[in-house]
Design a protein around this motif. Structure first.
Motif, PDB file in Angstrom:
ATOM      1  N   THR A  59      13.904  56.115  24.308  1.00 43.43           N
ATOM      2  CA  THR A  59      12.909  55.089  24.037  1.00 43.43           C
ATOM      3  C   THR A  59      12.377  55.324  22.630  1.00 43.43           C
ATOM      4  OG1 THR A  59      12.299  55.024  26.381  1.00 43.43           O
ATOM      5  CG2 THR A  59      10.723  54.089  24.820  1.00 43.43           C
ATOM      6  N   HIS A 100       6.545  52.329  30.862  1.00 43.52           N
ATOM      7  CA  HIS A 100       6.929  50.932  31.066  1.00 43.52           C
ATOM      8  C   HIS A 100       8.423  50.806  31.373  1.00 43.52           C
ATOM      9  CE1 HIS A 100       7.036  46.614  30.618  1.00 43.52           C
ATOM     10  NE2 HIS A 100       8.055  46.762  29.771  1.00 43.52           N
ATOM     11  N   GLU A 101       9.240  51.510  30.585  1.00 45.31           N
ATOM     12  CA  GLU A 101      10.694  51.447  30.825  1.00 45.31           C
ATOM     13  C   GLU A 101      11.047  52.029  32.193  1.00 45.31           C
ATOM     14  OE1 GLU A 101      14.866  52.931  28.824  1.00 45.31           O
ATOM     15  OE2 GLU A 101      13.112  52.709  27.543  1.00 45.31           O
ATOM     16  N   VAL A 137       9.486  54.160  19.608  1.00 47.50           N
ATOM     17  CA  VAL A 137       8.223  53.508  19.273  1.00 47.50           C
ATOM     18  C   VAL A 137       7.721  54.121  17.967  1.00 47.50           C
ATOM     19  CG1 VAL A 137       5.792  53.230  19.929  1.00 47.50           C
ATOM     20  CG2 VAL A 137       7.560  53.017  21.658  1.00 47.50           C
ATOM     21  N   ARG A 180       1.345  56.102  22.560  1.00 45.74           N
ATOM     22  CA  ARG A 180       2.120  54.847  22.577  1.00 45.74           C
ATOM     23  C   ARG A 180       3.564  55.096  23.009  1.00 45.74           C
ATOM     24  NH1 ARG A 180       1.361  50.215  20.011  1.00 45.74           N
ATOM     25  NH2 ARG A 180       3.209  50.439  18.689  1.00 45.74           N
ATOM     26  N   ASP A 217       3.462  55.630  26.781  1.00 48.52           N
ATOM     27  CA  ASP A 217       3.261  54.335  27.446  1.00 48.52           C
ATOM     28  C   ASP A 217       4.577  53.554  27.522  1.00 48.52           C
ATOM     29  OD1 ASP A 217       0.574  54.931  27.699  1.00 48.52           O
ATOM     30  OD2 ASP A 217      -0.065  53.609  26.070  1.00 48.52           O
ATOM     31  N   ALA A 218       5.361  53.614  26.456  1.00 51.61           N
ATOM     32  CA  ALA A 218       6.646  52.907  26.442  1.00 51.61           C
ATOM     33  C   ALA A 218       7.620  53.511  27.453  1.00 51.61           C
ATOM     34  CB  ALA A 218       7.248  52.939  25.038  1.00 51.61           C
TER      35      ALA A 218
END
Length: 88
Positions: free
Chosen positions: A7, A68-69, A9, A61, A64-65
């Motif tokens: 991921t 979410h994934e 970000v 952040r 959080d990503a």
């Protein structure tokens, strides 16, 4: 569900795994542009997402990503209802 995921970000990339019982194991964090390491963890002691947040709170952040994934993978979004409906 035991696979490696990545991921990105804000120019950072986290490598993480889904392991038994749907747990997240954080493997490493690096700069996305040049792969220079920010943090890496021992395979025998990968932190879960909660511990990673405690160890590196400035990466909120990114965490959080990942969350979410994870939830999107675990429970994919339901398809939108079609305009045709069957009425009983």
């Amino acid at each position: 569900m035991d696979d490696m995921r990545r991921t990105e970000v804000d120019g950072l990339r986290v490598t993480w795994r889904l392991v038994q019982h749907h747990l997240i194991a954080i493997v490493a964090v690096d700069n996305a542009c040049d792969a220079s390491p920010i943090a890496s963890f021992c395979p025998s002691n990968y932190p879960d997402l909660a511990l990673a947040r405690e160890l590196l709170p400035e990466l909120a952040r990114l965490w959080d990503a990942v969350r979410h994934e994870f939830w999107t993978r675990l429970f994919p979004p339901m398809p939108l209802a079609t305009s045709e409906r069957v009425l009983a």
